[in-house]
Design an enzyme around this catalytic site. Sequence first.
Site, PDB file in Angstrom:
ATOM      1  N   ASN A 136       0.821  -1.223   0.000  1.00 56.97           N
ATOM      2  CA  ASN A 136       0.000   0.000   0.000  1.00 56.97           C
ATOM      3  C   ASN A 136       0.848   1.264   0.000  1.00 56.97           C
ATOM      4  O   ASN A 136       0.339   2.360   0.218  1.00 56.97           O
ATOM      5  CB  ASN A 136      -0.966   0.007   1.187  1.00 56.97           C
ATOM      6  CG  ASN A 136      -0.254   0.011   2.541  1.00 56.97           C
ATOM      7  OD1 ASN A 136       0.976   0.082   2.607  1.00 56.97           O
ATOM      8  ND2 ASN A 136      -1.018  -0.079   3.614  1.00 56.97           N
ATOM      9  N   GLU A 143       1.604   4.180   7.570  1.00 60.94           N
ATOM     10  CA  GLU A 143       0.507   3.695   6.753  1.00 60.94           C
ATOM     11  C   GLU A 143      -0.165   4.846   5.992  1.00 60.94           C
ATOM     12  O   GLU A 143      -0.004   6.018   6.357  1.00 60.94           O
ATOM     13  CB  GLU A 143      -0.527   2.997   7.641  1.00 60.94           C
ATOM     14  CG  GLU A 143       0.007   1.786   8.400  1.00 60.94           C
ATOM     15  CD  GLU A 143       0.134   0.536   7.530  1.00 60.94           C
ATOM     16  OE1 GLU A 143       0.031   0.654   6.296  1.00 60.94           O
ATOM     17  OE2 GLU A 143       0.344  -0.546   8.100  1.00 60.94           O
TER      18      GLU A 143
END
Length: 248
Positions: A136, A143
């Site tokens: 990702n 993140e």
Amino acid sequence: MRIIEAKDYADMSKKASEIISAKVLLTPNCVLGLATGSTPIGTYEHLVKKYQSGDLDFSNVRSINLDEYKGLSGDHDQSYRYFMDTHFFNHVNIDKANTFVPNGLAKDSDTACAEYNALIESFHGADLQLLGIGGNGHIGFNEPSDEFKKGVHCVKLAESTIKANARFFESEEDVPKYAYTMGIGNIMSAKTILLLASGTAKAQAVYDSFFGAITPKVQGSILQLHPDVIVIADQDALSIAKEKGVLV
């Protein structure tokens, strides 16, 4: 930014080890920012072989790791301290007192983050920071988010990251849900950044990070702003960039 195409994982690992070896040879007391996960294992294997053959000396090297799972002790077989010992530190002459990994068992998260942040600042950043990249686009455990976090922080891991790391645990439920990680500011303070990527599962992240918009939704994209980034990626990891014609 320099993008170096490798034939495959083995070639990527060899090329990465040569860049790290050059840093150690030229600057024997350098600070190496180190990473864990499956991507750098081959690189560490090459570095160990170079040490064992007498070509490298790690006795004055200092290291600082990107991240650690919250809640795992350093002797837990899935902790990143254990990973570094098993794959690298136990096999070279580095002084373990000069190797630093966040304390996964810290009682106070804010204090732990502040202390690790101060440590990084005392080194004025790493001389060379080794990175992998998540599917990702995460670097370290930064993140996808609405912002770039500057300093060391405790982060809730994305479901995709938990699923990707489940193969290392008995079950997905056993994967820690939080981790300590260097922030983007810590990573960007490194003088040189060396990012490795291998396999088709990383192809979209490589394309988005290095040929897409700079956005905290793809944390690796911030590296486009760093003055000295080396990306070593194999043919599979570069496949989307080639298909879209942004890389010849």
